[in-house]
Design a protein around this motif. Structure first.
Motif, PDB file in Angstrom:
ATOM      1  N   GLU A   1       0.955  -1.491   0.248  1.00 51.66           N
ATOM      2  CA  GLU A   1       0.574  -0.143  -0.153  1.00 51.66           C
ATOM      3  C   GLU A   1       1.013   1.417  -0.217  1.00 51.66           C
ATOM      4  O   GLU A   1       0.619   1.769  -0.863  1.00 51.66           O
ATOM      5  N   LEU A   2       2.066   1.431   1.250  1.00 50.96           N
ATOM      6  CA  LEU A   2       2.889   2.485   1.085  1.00 50.96           C
ATOM      7  C   LEU A   2       3.543   2.648  -0.728  1.00 50.96           C
ATOM      8  O   LEU A   2       4.026   3.700  -0.759  1.00 50.96           O
TER       9      LEU A   2
ATOM     10  N   THR B   1       3.133   5.933  -2.367  1.00 47.79           N
ATOM     11  CA  THR B   1       4.553   7.081  -2.419  1.00 47.79           C
ATOM     12  C   THR B   1       5.742   6.940  -3.739  1.00 47.79           C
ATOM     13  O   THR B   1       6.251   8.019  -3.589  1.00 47.79           O
ATOM     14  N   GLY B   2       5.535   5.564  -4.233  1.00 42.20           N
ATOM     15  CA  GLY B   2       6.333   5.509  -5.746  1.00 42.20           C
ATOM     16  C   GLY B   2       7.960   4.982  -4.744  1.00 42.20           C
ATOM     17  O   GLY B   2       8.086   5.735  -6.169  1.00 42.20           O
ATOM     18  N   SER B   3       8.177   5.256  -4.193  1.00 40.22           N
ATOM     19  CA  SER B   3       9.216   5.229  -3.120  1.00 40.22           C
ATOM     20  C   SER B   3       9.880   4.404  -2.401  1.00 40.22           C
ATOM     21  O   SER B   3       8.946   4.136  -0.945  1.00 40.22           O
ATOM     22  N   GLY B   4      10.720   3.203  -2.464  1.00 39.38           N
ATOM     23  CA  GLY B   4      11.086   2.160  -1.405  1.00 39.38           C
ATOM     24  C   GLY B   4      11.676   3.048  -0.099  1.00 39.38           C
ATOM     25  O   GLY B   4      11.269   2.543   1.246  1.00 39.38           O
TER      26      GLY B   4
ATOM     27  N   LYS C   1      10.187   4.656   5.319  1.00 38.77           N
ATOM     28  CA  LYS C   1      10.353   5.857   6.628  1.00 38.77           C
ATOM     29  C   LYS C   1       8.793   5.525   7.030  1.00 38.77           C
ATOM     30  O   LYS C   1       9.041   6.194   8.412  1.00 38.77           O
ATOM     31  N   ARG C   2       7.856   5.795   5.991  1.00 37.08           N
ATOM     32  CA  ARG C   2       6.583   5.535   7.068  1.00 37.08           C
ATOM     33  C   ARG C   2       6.794   4.071   8.063  1.00 37.08           C
ATOM     34  O   ARG C   2       5.806   4.481   8.763  1.00 37.08           O
ATOM     35  N   LEU C   3       6.742   3.212   7.269  1.00 34.53           N
ATOM     36  CA  LEU C   3       6.585   1.655   7.782  1.00 34.53           C
ATOM     37  C   LEU C   3       7.725   2.210   9.334  1.00 34.53           C
ATOM     38  O   LEU C   3       6.946   1.648  10.281  1.00 34.53           O
ATOM     39  N   GLN C   4       8.544   2.855   9.075  1.00 32.71           N
ATOM     40  CA  GLN C   4       9.144   3.161  10.530  1.00 32.71           C
ATOM     41  C   GLN C   4       8.375   3.463  11.486  1.00 32.71           C
ATOM     42  O   GLN C   4       8.906   3.816  13.042  1.00 32.71           O
ATOM     43  N   ALA C   5       8.078   4.655  10.826  1.00 36.16           N
ATOM     44  CA  ALA C   5       7.083   5.888  12.093  1.00 36.16           C
ATOM     45  C   ALA C   5       5.903   4.585  12.060  1.00 36.16           C
ATOM     46  O   ALA C   5       5.909   5.186  13.568  1.00 36.16           O
TER      47      ALA C   5
ATOM     48  N   GLU D   1      13.513  -1.709   6.820  1.00 34.82           N
ATOM     49  CA  GLU D   1      14.362  -0.485   5.937  1.00 34.82           C
ATOM     50  C   GLU D   1      14.038  -0.993   4.808  1.00 34.82           C
ATOM     51  O   GLU D   1      13.337  -2.108   4.174  1.00 34.82           O
ATOM     52  N   LYS D   2      14.867   0.296   3.779  1.00 36.01           N
ATOM     53  CA  LYS D   2      14.690   0.129   2.550  1.00 36.01           C
ATOM     54  C   LYS D   2      15.167  -1.520   1.697  1.00 36.01           C
ATOM     55  O   LYS D   2      14.131  -1.919   0.982  1.00 36.01           O
ATOM     56  N   GLY D   3      15.763  -1.955   2.051  1.00 33.95           N
ATOM     57  CA  GLY D   3      15.711  -3.704   1.117  1.00 33.95           C
ATOM     58  C   GLY D   3      15.147  -4.145   2.047  1.00 33.95           C
ATOM     59  O   GLY D   3      14.909  -4.774   1.083  1.00 33.95           O
ATOM     60  N   ASP D   4      14.719  -4.310   2.763  1.00 30.07           N
ATOM     61  CA  ASP D   4      13.715  -5.154   3.064  1.00 30.07           C
ATOM     62  C   ASP D   4      12.589  -5.156   2.395  1.00 30.07           C
ATOM     63  O   ASP D   4      11.531  -5.645   2.234  1.00 30.07           O
ATOM     64  N   VAL D   5      11.852  -4.015   2.133  1.00 32.20           N
ATOM     65  CA  VAL D   5      11.200  -3.360   1.489  1.00 32.20           C
ATOM     66  C   VAL D   5      11.548  -3.626   0.004  1.00 32.20           C
ATOM     67  O   VAL D   5       9.963  -4.525  -1.044  1.00 32.20           O
TER      68      VAL D   5
END
Length: 68
Positions: free
Chosen positions: A27-28, A32-35, A40-44, A56-60
Motif C-alpha cells: 500500500e505504501l 509513495t512510489g518510493s521504497g 520511512k513511513r513503515l518505521q514511523a 528498512e529500504k532493502g526489506d521493502v
C-alpha cells in the motif's frame, strides 16, 4: 522464511499478522512510489520484521520482489 508466512508440516501457511504487514508495504509503495519513503513511513508506524527489527529500504524491496 518470507514475512507473512509460517511453515507447518513442510508447507507455507499464511500468518495473518505478517500478511497485514506485507499488505501495508505494498500500500505504501503504491502510494509513495518510493521504497525509501515507504520504509520511512513503515518505521514511523512501528512496522517490524519477523525478528522485531524495523523494516528498512532493502526489506521493502525484498518483499516487493518476492514471488511467494
Amino acid at each position: 522464511m518470507p514475512l507473512g508466512y509460517d511453515v507447518r508440516d513442510r508447507k507455507l501457511i499464511i500468518n495473518e499478522d505478517g500478511a497485514a504487514r506485507v499488505r501495508r508495504v505494498f500500500e505504501l509503495f503504491v502510494e509513495t512510489g518510493s521504497g525509501t519513503e515507504a520504509a520511512k513511513r513503515l518505521q514511523a508506524e512501528g512496522v517490524t520484521s519477523k525478528s522485531g527489527r524495523p523494516l528498512e529500504k532493502g526489506d521493502v524491496y525484498k518483499i516487493l520482489n518476492l514471488r511467494t
